[in-house]
Enzyme design. Structure first.
Site, PDB file in Angstrom:
ATOM      1  N   ARG A 307      38.196  -8.164  77.001  1.00 47.13           N
ATOM      2  CA  ARG A 307      38.787  -8.367  78.321  1.00 47.13           C
ATOM      3  C   ARG A 307      37.827  -7.815  79.370  1.00 47.13           C
ATOM      4  O   ARG A 307      37.541  -6.615  79.362  1.00 47.13           O
ATOM      5  CB  ARG A 307      40.120  -7.619  78.454  1.00 47.13           C
ATOM      6  CG  ARG A 307      41.207  -8.076  77.501  1.00 47.13           C
ATOM      7  CD  ARG A 307      41.990  -9.250  78.039  1.00 47.13           C
ATOM      8  NE  ARG A 307      42.708  -9.919  76.973  1.00 47.13           N
ATOM      9  CZ  ARG A 307      43.971  -9.684  76.629  1.00 47.13           C
ATOM     10  NH1 ARG A 307      44.649  -8.786  77.284  1.00 47.13           N
ATOM     11  NH2 ARG A 307      44.538 -10.359  75.663  1.00 47.13           N
ATOM     12  N   GLU A 309      38.149  -6.843  82.299  1.00 50.94           N
ATOM     13  CA  GLU A 309      38.924  -6.308  83.422  1.00 50.94           C
ATOM     14  C   GLU A 309      38.311  -4.990  83.842  1.00 50.94           C
ATOM     15  O   GLU A 309      38.118  -4.108  83.013  1.00 50.94           O
ATOM     16  CB  GLU A 309      40.369  -6.044  82.987  1.00 50.94           C
ATOM     17  CG  GLU A 309      41.178  -7.302  82.818  1.00 50.94           C
ATOM     18  CD  GLU A 309      42.521  -6.987  82.188  1.00 50.94           C
ATOM     19  OE1 GLU A 309      42.558  -6.244  81.191  1.00 50.94           O
ATOM     20  OE2 GLU A 309      43.522  -7.503  82.677  1.00 50.94           O
ATOM     21  N   ARG A 315      44.904   3.212  79.615  1.00 54.06           N
ATOM     22  CA  ARG A 315      45.335   2.310  78.561  1.00 54.06           C
ATOM     23  C   ARG A 315      44.589   0.974  78.515  1.00 54.06           C
ATOM     24  O   ARG A 315      45.050   0.030  77.897  1.00 54.06           O
ATOM     25  CB  ARG A 315      46.833   2.066  78.657  1.00 54.06           C
ATOM     26  CG  ARG A 315      47.260   1.513  80.001  1.00 54.06           C
ATOM     27  CD  ARG A 315      48.739   1.283  79.985  1.00 54.06           C
ATOM     28  NE  ARG A 315      49.083   0.344  81.032  1.00 54.06           N
ATOM     29  CZ  ARG A 315      50.175  -0.386  81.024  1.00 54.06           C
ATOM     30  NH1 ARG A 315      51.006  -0.304  80.032  1.00 54.06           N
ATOM     31  NH2 ARG A 315      50.436  -1.205  81.999  1.00 54.06           N
ATOM     32  N   HIS A 316      43.459   0.894  79.210  1.00 59.40           N
ATOM     33  CA  HIS A 316      42.697  -0.349  79.149  1.00 59.40           C
ATOM     34  C   HIS A 316      41.334  -0.132  78.516  1.00 59.40           C
ATOM     35  O   HIS A 316      40.631   0.807  78.858  1.00 59.40           O
ATOM     36  CB  HIS A 316      42.507  -0.920  80.559  1.00 59.40           C
ATOM     37  CG  HIS A 316      43.730  -1.583  81.088  1.00 59.40           C
ATOM     38  ND1 HIS A 316      44.632  -0.924  81.873  1.00 59.40           N
ATOM     39  CD2 HIS A 316      44.207  -2.827  80.921  1.00 59.40           C
ATOM     40  CE1 HIS A 316      45.629  -1.749  82.170  1.00 59.40           C
ATOM     41  NE2 HIS A 316      45.400  -2.910  81.609  1.00 59.40           N
ATOM     42  N   GLU A 458      54.390  -1.378  77.719  1.00 60.27           N
ATOM     43  CA  GLU A 458      54.438  -2.673  77.052  1.00 60.27           C
ATOM     44  C   GLU A 458      53.334  -2.757  75.999  1.00 60.27           C
ATOM     45  O   GLU A 458      52.193  -2.408  76.258  1.00 60.27           O
ATOM     46  CB  GLU A 458      54.252  -3.755  78.118  1.00 60.27           C
ATOM     47  CG  GLU A 458      54.241  -5.152  77.585  1.00 60.27           C
ATOM     48  CD  GLU A 458      52.898  -5.828  77.808  1.00 60.27           C
ATOM     49  OE1 GLU A 458      52.446  -5.897  78.940  1.00 60.27           O
ATOM     50  OE2 GLU A 458      52.316  -6.274  76.805  1.00 60.27           O
ATOM     51  N   SER A 461      53.527  -8.944  74.470  1.00 62.93           N
ATOM     52  CA  SER A 461      54.132  -9.881  75.371  1.00 62.93           C
ATOM     53  C   SER A 461      54.098 -11.204  74.630  1.00 62.93           C
ATOM     54  O   SER A 461      53.029 -11.664  74.256  1.00 62.93           O
ATOM     55  CB  SER A 461      53.277  -9.918  76.636  1.00 62.93           C
ATOM     56  OG  SER A 461      53.956 -10.588  77.626  1.00 62.93           O
ATOM     57  N   ARG A 509      46.352   0.667  71.328  1.00 64.42           N
ATOM     58  CA  ARG A 509      47.475   1.030  72.188  1.00 64.42           C
ATOM     59  C   ARG A 509      48.695   1.413  71.357  1.00 64.42           C
ATOM     60  O   ARG A 509      49.402   2.370  71.686  1.00 64.42           O
ATOM     61  CB  ARG A 509      47.814  -0.125  73.133  1.00 64.42           C
ATOM     62  CG  ARG A 509      48.591   0.331  74.337  1.00 64.42           C
ATOM     63  CD  ARG A 509      48.936  -0.796  75.257  1.00 64.42           C
ATOM     64  NE  ARG A 509      47.844  -1.152  76.156  1.00 64.42           N
ATOM     65  CZ  ARG A 509      47.994  -2.004  77.164  1.00 64.42           C
ATOM     66  NH1 ARG A 509      49.153  -2.583  77.383  1.00 64.42           N
ATOM     67  NH2 ARG A 509      46.979  -2.300  77.936  1.00 64.42           N
TER      68      ARG A 509
END
Lengths: 535, 329
Positions: A307, A309, A315-316, A458, A461, A509
């Site tokens: 990712r 991001e 948490r990333h 979360e 998903s 996670r």
């Protein structure tokens, strides 16, 4: 010549002008070197002596040459964790790291560590152990790997500082296999020191900060907590595989180099691919769904997910391990949701029952509450969650997504009411889900989608996906998505596809939240984030 | 100064400066007690006599009423007059519509049923959680489900908390009784039953924000009986004396579940026995009540032999209850 004599004359003149103080110092230095020489000579002579008569332990200690597999030595080694009172008075060989050592006169205490297990060793001058051997032992650097032959002895009072509390080793032979540098960038003791809420201001309070840990990850990983974390992580992976295989899932491997962005939202990494460019997979979703369209019925995959991001949060990560599953169902996506819920419950039970030692070991350093769950898992509908939040004073619309603070609050509310850290939230508003989510047939504002939470964060998903090409096109248009870019995705459903649903979790996670740790970098062996691609 | 003289006088802990400099950025408020203080100072100046007791002070205060007090009194009088007026209007209206003066209990009960349904349907109470130990299964929930049947449908879902490793086998029958999948959809009140190691303190959690956790099975019964059909609400259905007596029965059940010695247990069973007396049910009448459910449930939880430990009427009662509830465990 003339120049030379002149120079000499100058030098002698300087000698005379030197202050008394400097002269004194020089003399002192000279004496020091002389004494050093003397001592060296003495040592040499002593060592020479020891060879002949004084050091009777010669050959029972020392540094062995680098092991190049020159010869085969058949020697049974014991693991430190095996050392219990039933082995009392037997002689064992152990290989481990020198954790700490403390010399005191004629004896030297060593704490030997093997993975997260430690045992106390005693080297005391006796008829087999010479004082030179004790001296050698006290000079071994911390973290060196040593081979020890010793007699197991039961101890009267428990040794609280070691994991093996009831025995100690009385060393008879001691060899260093691989010495460590004497200067360590961090001490394992410091890195393993328990983090307490009520900081004791007077006690030893040395912390190793996260960046130092990550820069010296090899040393940091030697702490008992880290040993346990990554064993538990392996356990999560293994349980996920075992449970799903048992349920009739097939493990598939999906490509990580992909031609186009597979999912909207998250950014992708671009890599050069011969003359053009390609992307790193940010989700195996498309390929999972294609496997369903190809009649594999139930599939799962474990692999790296990327990712791009630029979020520097607890948490990333930019690269993590994704555990993804996709499953065809007969009539209702709850068939899948129950399978997912059951998988998690079985996984938590497996961790609780088979990894109790590891969980306790992590708990010793990071005091966290044990993970609580219900069997079968708690399943709430999105409107119920919204009502609970409103009751707690949160203002939000029916079709709003939950913000991160709301999610945390909801987690706390649910924990207070149901006493569970794990729950499923069903029926999300259609507006906040991706275009391929199947809308709820009874309520056009809701969708057949769900999020799964651990400790209020979360972790998964998922949703029932649209498996009809026409409807998918319609939904994509409603979302203003360029149909050209998703042509291959839509085409996958043109030749008939079973209704299916699924979802994916991030391994790091899940482990972080299961253990209640505060940072995802603690559960990734070599974490990758926007600011770190080393080591 | 104005405190009773019977108490110790304390020295001020900190001494303030004579003059406090207050910031002037905000509006200055009039000291609301200034009138009183001035009054008192005046009085003291004029009389120079310290009041010797509180009652005297009060008397003095009443003798010279403050203007604020008078205003407040006037307002109260006005509101009371308004209320009286409203009451008159309603009486007139009622006379015009030919309604009886006093509502019957039946009607009130209907109202409460509607209210309950409203509360439940509008989602004020989505779901209540009952934490029970497998050692003390809440049989009363199973009994209420049977008893209320259509009056208020209960949807029970069972979960096992992670602190319980395995559920004892003897609970299988109870689980069958308590959970029924076809009722889940139409149920009005959802109960989440969580098996958790809480001992005899069966817990009820309604909403962590607004309520505290309720402990003890009988207290949960009291709570549920208010929500349930009015026919089974012992507080609505009986006169206060009977209600109080039934509260006694419920409390005895509470203690019975927590008994440590056989002696204690026997004495409590004797108490229950005397409550029952010669009547058919605990409430004295011919219909089963919440109290019967509570006793019936607790007798199943504790370790007794009905034939040996209970009186003959109690045995008959126990049999009748099981028959009526249609539960035989």
């Amino acid at each position: 010549m003339v120049v030379g004599s002149k120079g000499n004359g100058l030098a002698s003149a300087e000698d005379h002008t030197k202050s008394k103080k400097a002269q004194k110092k020089e003399a002192k230095d000279a004496a020091k070197t002389a004494r050093k020489e003397e001592r060296k000579a003495l040592n040499a002579s002593q060592q020479h002596d020891t060879g002949s008569d004084d050091d009777y332990s010669v050959g029972k200690y020392g540094q062995i040459p680098m092991i190049q597999s020159a010869e085969i030595i058949r020697r049974e080694f014991f693991h430190v964790k095996q050392l219990e009172p039933d082995f009392a008075n037997t002689t064992v060989w152990v290989r481990g790291r020198l954790h700490t050592s403390r010399a005191k006169g004629k004896q030297c205490f060593i704490v030997l560590r093997q993975q997260q297990y430690t045992v106390q060793c005693l080297i005391a001058v006796s008829e087999v152990v010479s004082k030179f051997m004790v001296k050698f032992a006290s000079n071994i650097t911390k973290e060196s790997i040593v081979d020890i032959e010793a007699v197991v002895r039961e101890v009267g009072s428990k040794i609280e500082s070691c994991t093996q509390k009831n025995v100690e080793l009385h060393v008879t032979q001691l060899f260093t296999v691989s010495p460590a540098k004497s200067q360590l960038p961090l001490l394992i003791e410091d890195a393993a020191r328990p983090i307490k809420e009520d900081e004791d201001m007077e006690g030893l309070n040395i912390r190793v900060n996260q960046d130092t840990r990550l820069d010296n990850r090899v040393l940091d990983l030697r702490t008992p907590a880290n040993q346990a974390i990554f064993r538990l992580e392996a356990g999560v992976c293994r349980l996920f595989r075992d449970i799903l295989t048992e349920k009739g899932f097939v493990e598939i491997h999906t490509p990580k180099i992909i031609p186009a962005a597979s999912e909207g939202g998250a950014n992708v990494f671009t890599v050069s691919y011969f003359k053009g460019s390609a992307y790193l997979a940010q989700s195996p979703q498309l390929y999972k769904q294609m496997a369903i369209a190809a009649d594999f019925d139930k599939v799962f995959t474990i692999g790296a997910v990327f990712r791009a991001e630029d979020s520097n949060t607890h948490r990333h990560l930019t690269e993590f391990v994704g555990l993804d599953l996709e499953m065809a169902f007969k009539y209702h996506y709850h068939e899948v949701l129950h399978t997912i819920g059951d998988t998690f419950t079985l996984m938590f039970k497996g961790l609780r029952d088979r990894y109790a030692d590891e969980i306790a070991s992590v708990g010793q350093q990071f005091a966290v509450e044990p993970f609580k769950f219900l069997d079968p898992p708690l399943q709430l509908e999105f409107p119920t969650a919204v009502a609970m939040l409103r009751e707690a004073g949160v203002n939000m619309g029916d079709e709003d997504d939950l913000s991160t603070p709301d999610e945390k609050l909801l987690g706390r509310l649910i924990r207070a009411k149901y006493d569970t850290d794990f729950y499923i939230l069903d029926k999300y508003p259609l507006a906040v889900r991706p275009f391929y989510t199947m809308p709820d047939p009874k309520d056009s504002k809701r969708s057949n989608s769900y999020d799964i939470f651990m400790r209020g964060e979360e972790i998964m998903s998922g949703a029932q996906r649209i498996h009809d090409a026409e409807f998918l096109t319609e939904r994509a248009k409603a979302h203003d998505i360029d149909l050209e870019k998703i042509r291959s995705y839509i085409d996958a459903f043109r030749f008939g596809c079973a209704p299916h649903a699924g979802g994916g979790i991030g391994l790091e996670r899940v482990v972080m939240l299961y253990l209640g740790l505060d940072n995802i970098r603690k559960t990734s062996m070599f974490p990758r984030d926007p600011k770190r691609i080393t080591p | 100064m104005n405190g009773p003289n019977t108490m110790y006088r304390m020295r001020p802990i900190i001494k303030l400066r004579e003059e406090l400099v207050l910031p002037k950025c905000m509006y200055r408020m009039k000291n609301i007690q200034q009138a009183y203080v001035n009054n008192r100072v005046d009085r003291q100046l004029s009389h120079e006599i310290e009041p010797s007791s509180i009652s005297e002070q009060v008397k003095k205060l009443l003798k010279c009423p403050l203007p604020e007090m008078a205003a407040l009194e006037n307002r109260q009088e006005a509101i009371l007059a308004q209320l009286a007026d409203l009451k008159n209007q309603i009486t007139v209206l009622r006379a015009q519509l030919k309604q009886p003066h006093i509502c019957t209990v039946r009607e009130e009960a209907d109202i409460s049923t509607n209210k309950t349904c409203n509360i439940l349907q509008n989602g004020v109470i989505h779901d209540i959680v009952i934490n029970a130990s497998p050692r003390y299964p809440p049989y009363s929930i199973a009994a209420l489900r049977r008893l209320w049947s259509d009056g208020l449908k209960l949807g029970v879902r069972c979960h096992i908390h992670s602190s319980i490793l395995e559920l004892p086998k003897n609970l299988d029958k109870f689980l069958c009784l308590v959970s029924n999948s076809d009722q889940e959809r139409s149920s009005l009140l959802n109960i989440t039953l969580v098996w958790k190691d809480v001992g005899a303190d069966t817990q009820l959690v309604v909403s962590p924000m607004k309520h505290i956790t309720m402990k003890g099975e009988v207290n949960i019964l009291r709570y549920l009986s208010r929500l349930g059909p009015p026919k089974f609400n012992y507080e609505l259905d009986n006169d206060p004396a009977t209600s109080a007596r039934l509260d006694g029965v419920l409390d005895a059940c509470y203690s019975l579940a927590r008994c440590r010695t056989v002696k204690e247990q026997q004495s409590l069973i004797r108490t229950l026995n005397s409550y029952l007396g010669k009547s058919q049910f605990m409430a004295g009448g011919e219909s089963i009540s919440v109290a019967d459910v509570a006793v019936w449930s607790v007798l199943r939880q504790i370790d007794i032999q009905p034939q040996r430990d209970l009186s003959s009427n109690m045995n008959k009662w126990l049999h009748d209850c099981s028959q009526l509830l249609g539960i035989d465990l």
